[in-house]
Scaffold this active site. Structure first.
Site, PDB file in Angstrom:
ATOM      1  N   GLY A  30       0.871  -1.160  -0.058  1.00  0.00           N
ATOM      2  CA  GLY A  30      -0.129   0.150   0.066  1.00  0.00           C
ATOM      3  C   GLY A  30       0.718   1.206   0.122  1.00  0.00           C
ATOM      4  O   GLY A  30       0.790   2.254   0.404  1.00  0.00           O
ATOM      5  N   SER A  31       2.023   1.569  -0.675  1.00  0.00           N
ATOM      6  CA  SER A  31       3.175   1.981  -0.544  1.00  0.00           C
ATOM      7  C   SER A  31       2.116   4.185  -1.686  1.00  0.00           C
ATOM      8  O   SER A  31       2.232   4.994  -1.259  1.00  0.00           O
ATOM      9  CB  SER A  31       4.668   2.241  -0.917  1.00  0.00           C
ATOM     10  N   ASN A  32       1.580   3.209  -3.057  1.00  0.00           N
ATOM     11  CA  ASN A  32       0.917   3.927  -3.216  1.00  0.00           C
ATOM     12  C   ASN A  32      -0.776   4.948  -2.510  1.00  0.00           C
ATOM     13  O   ASN A  32      -0.691   5.593  -3.037  1.00  0.00           O
ATOM     14  CB  ASN A  32       0.658   2.921  -4.503  1.00  0.00           C
ATOM     15  N   LEU A  85      -4.378  -7.318  -7.066  1.00  0.00           N
ATOM     16  CA  LEU A  85      -4.376  -8.505  -7.886  1.00  0.00           C
ATOM     17  C   LEU A  85      -5.053  -9.546  -8.926  1.00  0.00           C
ATOM     18  O   LEU A  85      -4.769 -10.114  -9.050  1.00  0.00           O
ATOM     19  CB  LEU A  85      -2.899  -9.376  -7.467  1.00  0.00           C
ATOM     20  N   ASN A 121      -6.025   1.704 -13.061  1.00  0.00           N
ATOM     21  CA  ASN A 121      -4.910   0.744 -12.561  1.00  0.00           C
ATOM     22  C   ASN A 121      -3.194   2.256 -12.300  1.00  0.00           C
ATOM     23  O   ASN A 121      -3.190   2.847 -13.731  1.00  0.00           O
ATOM     24  CB  ASN A 121      -4.699  -0.097 -12.891  1.00  0.00           C
ATOM     25  N   HIS A 125       0.367   0.293 -13.828  1.00  0.00           N
ATOM     26  CA  HIS A 125       1.160  -0.775 -14.151  1.00  0.00           C
ATOM     27  C   HIS A 125       2.914  -0.151 -13.981  1.00  0.00           C
ATOM     28  O   HIS A 125       3.187   1.190 -14.704  1.00  0.00           O
ATOM     29  CB  HIS A 125       0.576  -0.913 -14.762  1.00  0.00           C
ATOM     30  N   ASP A 184      -4.274  -4.579 -17.684  1.00  0.00           N
ATOM     31  CA  ASP A 184      -3.440  -3.522 -17.994  1.00  0.00           C
ATOM     32  C   ASP A 184      -3.582  -3.340 -19.427  1.00  0.00           C
ATOM     33  O   ASP A 184      -3.024  -2.724 -20.149  1.00  0.00           O
ATOM     34  CB  ASP A 184      -1.929  -4.473 -17.879  1.00  0.00           C
ATOM     35  N   GLU A 242       5.836   6.008  -8.946  1.00  0.00           N
ATOM     36  CA  GLU A 242       4.404   6.087  -9.522  1.00  0.00           C
ATOM     37  C   GLU A 242       3.955   7.129  -8.001  1.00  0.00           C
ATOM     38  O   GLU A 242       2.547   6.983  -8.063  1.00  0.00           O
ATOM     39  CB  GLU A 242       4.578   4.297  -8.720  1.00  0.00           C
TER      40      GLU A 242
HETATM   41  C1  GRF Z   1       3.234  -1.085  -7.546  1.00  0.00           C
HETATM   42  O1  GRF Z   1       4.583  -0.722  -8.096  1.00  0.00           O
HETATM   43  C2  GRF Z   1       2.098  -1.148  -8.843  1.00  0.00           C
HETATM   44  O2  GRF Z   1       2.385  -0.411  -9.661  1.00  0.00           O
HETATM   45  C3  GRF Z   1       1.339  -2.733  -8.848  1.00  0.00           C
HETATM   46  O3  GRF Z   1       1.767  -3.087  -7.648  1.00  0.00           O
HETATM   47  C4  GRF Z   1       2.925  -2.542  -6.686  1.00  0.00           C
HETATM   48  C5  GRF Z   1       1.824  -1.553  -5.837  1.00  0.00           C
HETATM   49  O4  GRF Z   1       2.798  -1.006  -4.973  1.00  0.00           O
HETATM   50  N1  GRF Z   1       0.386  -2.237  -9.370  1.00  0.00           N
HETATM   51  P1  GRF Z   1       1.908  -0.604  -3.497  1.00  0.00           P
HETATM   52  O5  GRF Z   1       1.359  -1.610  -2.405  1.00  0.00           O
HETATM   53  O6  GRF Z   1       1.392   0.482  -3.319  1.00  0.00           O
HETATM   54  O7  GRF Z   1       3.232  -0.447  -2.390  1.00  0.00           O
END
Ligand code: GRF
Length: 230
Positions: free
Chosen positions: A13-15, A87, A104, A106, A147, A176
């Site tokens: 969940g870093s995003n 996923l 999304n 990628h 994708d 990202e």
């Molecule tokens: C990221 O690299 C994103 O592009 C991909 O999965 C990863 C998720 O990373 N779809 P995080 O869980 O947000 O750290």
């Protein structure tokens, strides 16, 4: 009226974190709030983070991530669905109902290195195995294929001879974290949209030429993304 965002994530969940931080940094000017974090994995770090921010979190069971997902989103009055390392396949009724409101990210430059099986380290391993000199991040609308939907924004990063999947993943992830929150902001503001013709409108379509040079420092990429996307 601020938009309500659901983030779907299977991993750390870093995003999610970067999105929450970016929206918080906009203060009262933020066009959206993350109201729901949902995962197919009860132990996902993303759920922990969501809890930490006081959001609704749901570890979805099979029913909730298939036939029940639309109802779950409706229950939280979700306007925008953000996949951040999710996923599983998103049910077709959700992709249809949220057409133009489901995105999304990628970790490669689509349409290369995408599709079934291309997730996490598999993506970066494939990029290295193929000898690609450039990779990057792609934000796209989600349709019924993995994708595959219309591309909203991309940002390149260089691939170096000494890279491992992990060093490359790290470089892409920094990008990202700068790119995704800003695209989400502009979607919530209505600056970016998906037209009935299937074309993306208002997207930051072109990179400023001065930033296109593939400088090795991630700081340069972040600087460039800010210059283009605000
Ligand atoms: C990221 O690299 C994103 O592009 C991909 O999965 C990863 C998720 O990373 N779809 P995080 O869980 O947000 O750290």
């Amino acid at each position: 009226m601020r938009k309500q965002i659901a983030v779907l994530a299977s991993g750390g969940g870093s995003n999610l974190q970067s999105i929450v931080q970016h929206l918080a940094s906009l203060g009262t000017g933020s066009p959206a709030d993350v109201v729901l974090v949902a995962s197919d994995r009860p132990d996902a770090g993303a759920l922990q983070r969501g809890r930490g921010h006081g959001m609704h979190v749901v570890a979805m069971d099979r029913e909730q991530r298939t036939s029940g997902m639309l109802a779950l989103l409706a229950r939280h009055a979700v306007d925008l669905v953000v996949l951040a390392g999710y996923l599983r396949f998103v049910p077709v009724e959700v992709t249809r109902s949220y057409r133009g409101r489901l995105v999304n990210i990628h970790p490669a430059l689509l349409p290369a290195f995408g599709g079934t099986g291309m997730y996490g380290h598999h993506v970066h391993e494939a990029v290295l195995a193929r000898g690609a000199r450039v990779s990057g991040a792609t934000v796209h609308f989600v349709d019924e294929e993995y994708d595959h939907g219309p591309i909203i924004a991309q940002w390149p990063v260089p691939v170096f001879a000494h890279d491992t999947a992990s060093t490359l993943a790290h470089r892409v992830l920094e990008v990202e974290h700068a790119l995704y929150p800003r695209v989400i902001q502009q979607l919530a503001e209505g600056v970016i949209s998906l037209g009935a013709d299937g074309h993306v409108h208002g997207a930051p379509a072109h990179l400023a030429p001065s930033y296109f040079a593939l400088r090795p420092d991630p700081g340069a990429a972040v600087e460039g993304i800010r210059a283009v996307l605000g």
